[in-house]
Design a protein around this motif. Structure first.
Motif, PDB file in Angstrom:
ATOM      1  N   GLY A   1     -29.916  29.933   3.695  1.00 41.57           N
ATOM      2  CA  GLY A   1     -29.248  30.197   2.415  1.00 41.57           C
ATOM      3  C   GLY A   1     -28.832  28.902   1.738  1.00 41.57           C
ATOM      4  N   ALA A   2     -29.594  27.834   2.019  1.00 42.60           N
ATOM      5  CA  ALA A   2     -29.213  26.511   1.498  1.00 42.60           C
ATOM      6  C   ALA A   2     -29.762  26.297   0.088  1.00 42.60           C
ATOM      7  N   VAL A   3     -29.084  25.437  -0.669  1.00 43.44           N
ATOM      8  CA  VAL A   3     -29.545  25.131  -2.028  1.00 43.44           C
ATOM      9  C   VAL A   3     -30.173  23.739  -2.126  1.00 43.44           C
ATOM     10  N   ALA A   4     -29.940  22.876  -1.136  1.00 47.77           N
ATOM     11  CA  ALA A   4     -30.484  21.511  -1.204  1.00 47.77           C
ATOM     12  C   ALA A   4     -30.746  20.966   0.198  1.00 47.77           C
ATOM     13  N   ALA A   5     -31.734  20.068   0.277  1.00 50.67           N
ATOM     14  CA  ALA A   5     -32.086  19.436   1.558  1.00 50.67           C
ATOM     15  C   ALA A   5     -31.954  17.927   1.445  1.00 50.67           C
ATOM     16  N   GLU A   6     -31.425  17.330   2.495  1.00 54.41           N
ATOM     17  CA  GLU A   6     -31.312  15.866   2.548  1.00 54.41           C
ATOM     18  C   GLU A   6     -31.371  15.416   4.006  1.00 54.41           C
ATOM     19  N   MET A   7     -30.974  14.184   4.315  1.00 53.53           N
ATOM     20  CA  MET A   7     -31.254  13.652   5.639  1.00 53.53           C
ATOM     21  C   MET A   7     -30.024  13.111   6.398  1.00 53.53           C
ATOM     22  N   GLU A   8     -28.830  13.324   5.891  1.00 52.73           N
ATOM     23  CA  GLU A   8     -27.652  12.760   6.573  1.00 52.73           C
ATOM     24  C   GLU A   8     -26.435  13.694   6.667  1.00 52.73           C
ATOM     25  N   GLY A   9     -26.276  14.604   5.738  1.00 53.90           N
ATOM     26  CA  GLY A   9     -25.011  15.328   5.562  1.00 53.90           C
ATOM     27  C   GLY A   9     -24.460  16.009   6.802  1.00 53.90           C
ATOM     28  N   ALA A  10     -25.316  16.750   7.519  1.00 56.76           N
ATOM     29  CA  ALA A  10     -24.803  17.509   8.667  1.00 56.76           C
ATOM     30  C   ALA A  10     -24.395  16.585   9.815  1.00 56.76           C
ATOM     31  N   ALA A  11     -25.005  15.403   9.883  1.00 63.20           N
ATOM     32  CA  ALA A  11     -24.604  14.439  10.921  1.00 63.20           C
ATOM     33  C   ALA A  11     -23.192  13.934  10.625  1.00 63.20           C
ATOM     34  N   VAL A  12     -22.937  13.626   9.366  1.00 64.46           N
ATOM     35  CA  VAL A  12     -21.583  13.231   8.955  1.00 64.46           C
ATOM     36  C   VAL A  12     -20.612  14.374   9.253  1.00 64.46           C
TER      37      VAL A  12
END
Ligand code: ADE
Length: 234
Positions: A171-182
């Motif tokens: 149900g996500a609106v955007a993908a990136e490469m760092e956020g969940a690690a933070v």
């Protein structure tokens, strides 16, 4: 102390220009600049791309500088048709889309029992949304700002099948490469965080070309939102 993080040089340029740097220190190959941004004490760093870099930098900010809030800014690919280049996404939840223990009966992205998405700090989310509304929204009538789930993985998404899967599964609106690690490091340390992303591409087809062309413009938007947020953070 407030921690400010981005992955790439272009994304950190305006922060470096505007922070009155008092101390610059390097740990584990990551440089941290501590100083004043508009009179407010911050530590700022370019952590590099991907989850491991982001996790290391976040933990170092917490251990070495005692940050109580972390704001990560950067670009993201949209996973929904209604978001376009230049739109802003503020995380209410983050998750790792490439964490896969499905062979053991877990859901995609499920890190621990029940733990699939991590909630960003609701106060920081509201402060970010208001900062955008108060400073940038009036002059950006065609652009949108949404609060939503952001998914993170160690791959640049440029594939329409993957994009659809990420949207439907998380149900996500955007993908990136760092956020969940933070997010995971902040959660473990009981530190508040929010991820603010400017949409740069459609996460399919020529996403990489779109990303590069938009880097400077998006970085300026991120910088302005953060600068407006800082006085509101306790
Ligand atoms: N950052 C910006 N665009 C992205 C994409 N399409 N995939 C992953 N990270 C991104």
């Amino acid at each position: 102390m407030i921690g400010l993080l981005s992955a790439m040089d272009e994304e950190t340029e305006l922060f470096r220009q505007n922070i009155q740097i008092e101390v610059s220190t390097t740990y584990a190959g990551i440089t941290f600049n501590k100083g004043l941004l508009n009179g407010i004490e911050v530590v700022h760093s370019k952590c590099g791309v991907g989850k491991i870099n982001a996790a290391a930098a976040t933990q170092l900010m917490i251990d070495k500088f005692g940050v109580k809030s972390v704001i990560f800014t950067g670009l993201a690919g949209t996973l929904v048709p209604y978001l376009k280049r230049g739109d802003i996404v503020i995380s209410n939840f983050v998750g790792q889309h490439d964490f896969d223990l499905t062979a053991f009966g877990k859901r995609p992205g499920q890190v621990t029992d029940g733990g699939r998405l991590i909630e960003a700090d609701p106060k920081l989310v509201q402060i970010a949304a208001k900062a955008y509304e108060d400073t940038l929204a009036q002059n950006r009538k065609d652009a949108q700002m949404v609060v939503g789930t952001i998914v993170t993985g160690d791959s640049f998404v440029a594939n329409s099948d993957r994009l659809k899967w990420l949207q439907r599964e998380f149900g996500a609106v955007a993908a990136e490469m760092e956020g969940a690690a933070v997010g995971q490091v902040c959660q473990a340390n009981k530190v508040a965080f929010v991820i603010i992303r400017v949409i740069s591409d459609g996460a399919s087809g020529d996403a990489a070309g779109q990303f590069i062309m938009f880097l400077d413009e998006a970085s300026e938007l991120s910088y302005k939102i953060v600068a407006a947020m800082l006085p509101q953070i306790k």
